[in-house]
Design a protein around this motif. Structure first.
Motif, short mmCIF file in Angstrom:
data_model
loop_
_atom_site.label_atom_id
_atom_site.label_comp_id
_atom_site.label_asym_id
_atom_site.label_seq_id
_atom_site.Cartn_x
_atom_site.Cartn_y
_atom_site.Cartn_z
N SER A 33 0.80 -1.22 0.00
CA SER A 33 0.00 0.00 0.00
C SER A 33 0.83 1.28 0.00
CB SER A 33 -0.95 0.01 1.19
OG SER A 33 -0.23 -0.10 2.41
N HIS A 34 2.08 1.22 0.47
CA HIS A 34 2.90 2.43 0.50
C HIS A 34 3.47 2.77 -0.89
CE1 HIS A 34 6.00 -0.76 1.03
NE2 HIS A 34 6.76 0.05 0.31
N LEU A 68 10.96 -6.70 -12.89
CA LEU A 68 9.57 -6.76 -13.32
C LEU A 68 8.63 -6.21 -12.24
CD1 LEU A 68 7.43 -7.76 -15.37
CD2 LEU A 68 7.46 -9.95 -14.16
N GLY A 69 7.79 -5.24 -12.64
CA GLY A 69 6.80 -4.69 -11.72
C GLY A 69 7.28 -3.57 -10.83
N ARG A 70 8.56 -3.26 -10.88
CA ARG A 70 9.06 -2.15 -10.06
C ARG A 70 8.38 -0.84 -10.49
NH1 ARG A 70 15.28 0.22 -9.86
NH2 ARG A 70 14.89 1.79 -8.24
N VAL A 71 7.99 -0.03 -9.51
CA VAL A 71 7.29 1.22 -9.80
C VAL A 71 8.29 2.36 -9.85
CG1 VAL A 71 5.52 2.82 -9.01
CG2 VAL A 71 5.17 0.36 -8.75
N VAL A 72 8.28 3.10 -10.96
CA VAL A 72 9.24 4.19 -11.15
C VAL A 72 8.50 5.45 -11.59
CG1 VAL A 72 11.12 2.62 -11.75
CG2 VAL A 72 9.65 3.52 -13.54
N PRO A 73 9.02 6.64 -11.27
CA PRO A 73 8.33 7.88 -11.65
C PRO A 73 8.48 8.19 -13.13
CG PRO A 73 10.40 8.37 -10.52
CD PRO A 73 10.21 6.88 -10.44
N VAL A 74 7.45 8.81 -13.69
CA VAL A 74 7.46 9.31 -15.07
C VAL A 74 7.13 10.79 -14.96
CG1 VAL A 74 6.42 9.14 -17.36
CG2 VAL A 74 6.75 7.08 -15.98
N LYS A 75 8.15 11.62 -14.92
CA LYS A 75 7.98 13.02 -14.56
C LYS A 75 7.13 13.80 -15.57
CE LYS A 75 12.26 13.35 -11.89
NZ LYS A 75 13.59 14.03 -11.74
N GLU A 76 7.32 13.54 -16.87
CA GLU A 76 6.62 14.36 -17.86
C GLU A 76 5.11 14.13 -17.86
OE1 GLU A 76 7.71 10.71 -20.41
OE2 GLU A 76 8.45 11.76 -18.63
N LEU A 77 4.67 13.02 -17.21
CA LEU A 77 3.24 12.75 -17.12
C LEU A 77 2.73 12.84 -15.68
CD1 LEU A 77 2.87 9.78 -19.64
CD2 LEU A 77 2.28 12.18 -20.00
N GLY A 78 3.61 13.23 -14.76
CA GLY A 78 3.20 13.40 -13.37
C GLY A 78 2.62 12.14 -12.77
N THR A 79 3.23 11.00 -13.07
CA THR A 79 2.67 9.73 -12.60
C THR A 79 3.79 8.73 -12.38
OG1 THR A 79 0.94 8.09 -13.04
CG2 THR A 79 2.30 8.78 -14.92
N HIS A 80 3.42 7.48 -12.17
CA HIS A 80 4.39 6.39 -12.04
C HIS A 80 4.05 5.30 -13.06
CE1 HIS A 80 5.09 8.47 -8.25
NE2 HIS A 80 6.22 7.80 -8.15
#
Length: 297
Positions: A140-141, A166-178
Motif C-alpha cells: 500500500s505504500h 519486473l513490476g518495479r514502480v518508477v516515476p514518469v515526470k513528464e506525465l506526473g505519474t508512475h
C-alpha cells in the motif's frame, strides 16, 4: 446540429448555433468533418464484417486523447492484447478475438511533449469523460502505476517503462505519474510501426511494436510468469500465430530480430520458442521449423 454517441453510450445533440453565424468556409469545414466521421464509422463497421479486430468505445476514447494530445507522435506505444489485435489487422490475419478492455501503453524514454499547466496522466484520462481513479499500490505504500474505472468497470490503463526488475514502480515526470518496469520493453518498442485501431465509431492512429519484436517479447514473457498458466498459454499462442504469418510473408525475419535482441533475453526466448513450436506441430511445418531453429541458436 451535431449528433453523436458519447463514450458512455449516451446520444448527444450539440447545437453549434444558427447557420448565419458562420461564414461559408467554416460551414464547409464543419460539414467535411462530419462527413469524414461518418465515413470512418461506416468503414470500421464494414471491416468488422471481414474479421478485423475492433476495440470498445471506452479504451478507444483513451487512445483518442493520447493521439490528440500528441503522446502518440511523441513515442507512446500501444502494447499488450490490443496491440496484438491491431497487428492482426496490419498483417491481414483473421483470428479469434481477445477478451480484454485493459490498455497497456509504453514509452522507452521521456516523451518530448508540451502539455502545459503540469497536467498529469490522470487528468488526461478524465478528458475522455470517464472517471478514472488510481489503483492502490501493492504494497500500500507504493504509488499507483495504474488507473481504472470505479466499481465493476473492468477498463484499466497501465503505463509501462523499461526496467530490469519486473513490476518495479518508477516515476514518469513528464506525465506526473508512475509506471511499472518491464524487462526488455525497450527492445519491444524500438522502431515501432505506424498503424490504427478500429472502434465502433473511430479510426485512431497508434504506434505498435513490429510484429517480429512483439513475437519475441511474447516468448520472453511466457518464461517470466510461469505461475499464471492462462497468461503463459496466451503468450505462446499469440507468438505461434505470428510466427506462422511472418514465416510465410518474410522468411528469416524472426532470426534477424533475434540476433538484435539483448543477450539477457535470449535464453528465455529459446525456451519459449520450443514451447511455441509444440503448438504448431503438424499445423504449420515452416513456422514450427523456424521456432525450433530459433530455440537451437
Amino acid at each position: 446540429m451535431r449528433e453523436y454517441t458519447r463514450v458512455d453510450g449516451r446520444k448527444v445533440d450539440d447545437y453549434l448555433g444558427p447557420e448565419r453565424s458562420f461564414d461559408k468556409a467554416k460551414i464547409a469545414a464543419l460539414r467535411a468533418e462530419l462527413d469524414l466521421a461518418k465515413t470512418l464509422a461506416s468503414g470500421s463497421a464494414k471491416l468488422r464484417l471481414f474479421g478485423y479486430q475492433r476495440i470498445e468505445r471506452k479504451p478507444a476514447a483513451v487512445l483518442e486523447v493520447f493521439f490528440n494530445r500528441g503522446l502518440t507522435r511523441a513515442g507512446l506505444t500501444l502494447v499488450g492484447s490490443h496491440a496484438y489485435g491491431a497487428l492482426l489487422n496490419e498483417l491481414g490475419v483473421e483470428a479469434p478475438g481477445y477478451r480484454t478492455q485493459d490498455l497497456d501503453v509504453a514509452r522507452a524514454q521521456a516523451l518530448g511533449i508540451a502539455l502545459g499547466n503540469d497536467i498529469t496522466l490522470q487528468e488526461l484520462l478524465t478528458e475522455t469523460g470517464l472517471a478514472f481513479v488510481p489503483v492502490p499500490g501493492m504494497p500500500s505504500h507504493q504509488p499507483s502505476a495504474s488507473f481504472k474505472l470505479p466499481g465493476a468497470e473492468t477498463l484499466a490503463v497501465d503505463l509501462l517503462v523499461p526496467g530490469k526488475d519486473l513490476g518495479r514502480v518508477v516515476p514518469v515526470k513528464e506525465l506526473g505519474t508512475h509506471a511499472q518496469a518491464i524487462p526488455l520493453l525497450d527492445f519491444l518498442i524500438k522502431e515501432p510501426i505506424e498503424s490504427v485501431v478500429l472502434s465502433p465509431n473511430q479510426v485512431i492512429p497508434v504506434k505498435l511494436p513490429s510484429p517480429e519484436r512483439f513475437l519475441l517479447h511474447k516468448l520472453f514473457s511466457s518464461q517470466s510468469r510461469r505461475t499464471d498458466r492462462d497468461k503463459v498459454r496466451k503468450d505462446l499462442e499469440q507468438a505461434a500465430l505470428l510466427a506462422a504469418v511472418l514465416e510465410e510473408d518474410t522468411p528469416g525475419i524472426l532470426g534477424d530480430a533475434f540476433r538484435r535482441m539483448p543477450a539477457i533475453g535470449k535464453s528465455p526466448v529459446k525456451r519459449g520458442a520450443r514451447a511455441a513450436a509444440k503448438i504448431l506441430a503438424g499445423l504449420h511445418p515452416e513456422a514450427e521449423k523456424a521456432l525450433i531453429k530459433l530455440a537451437g541458436k
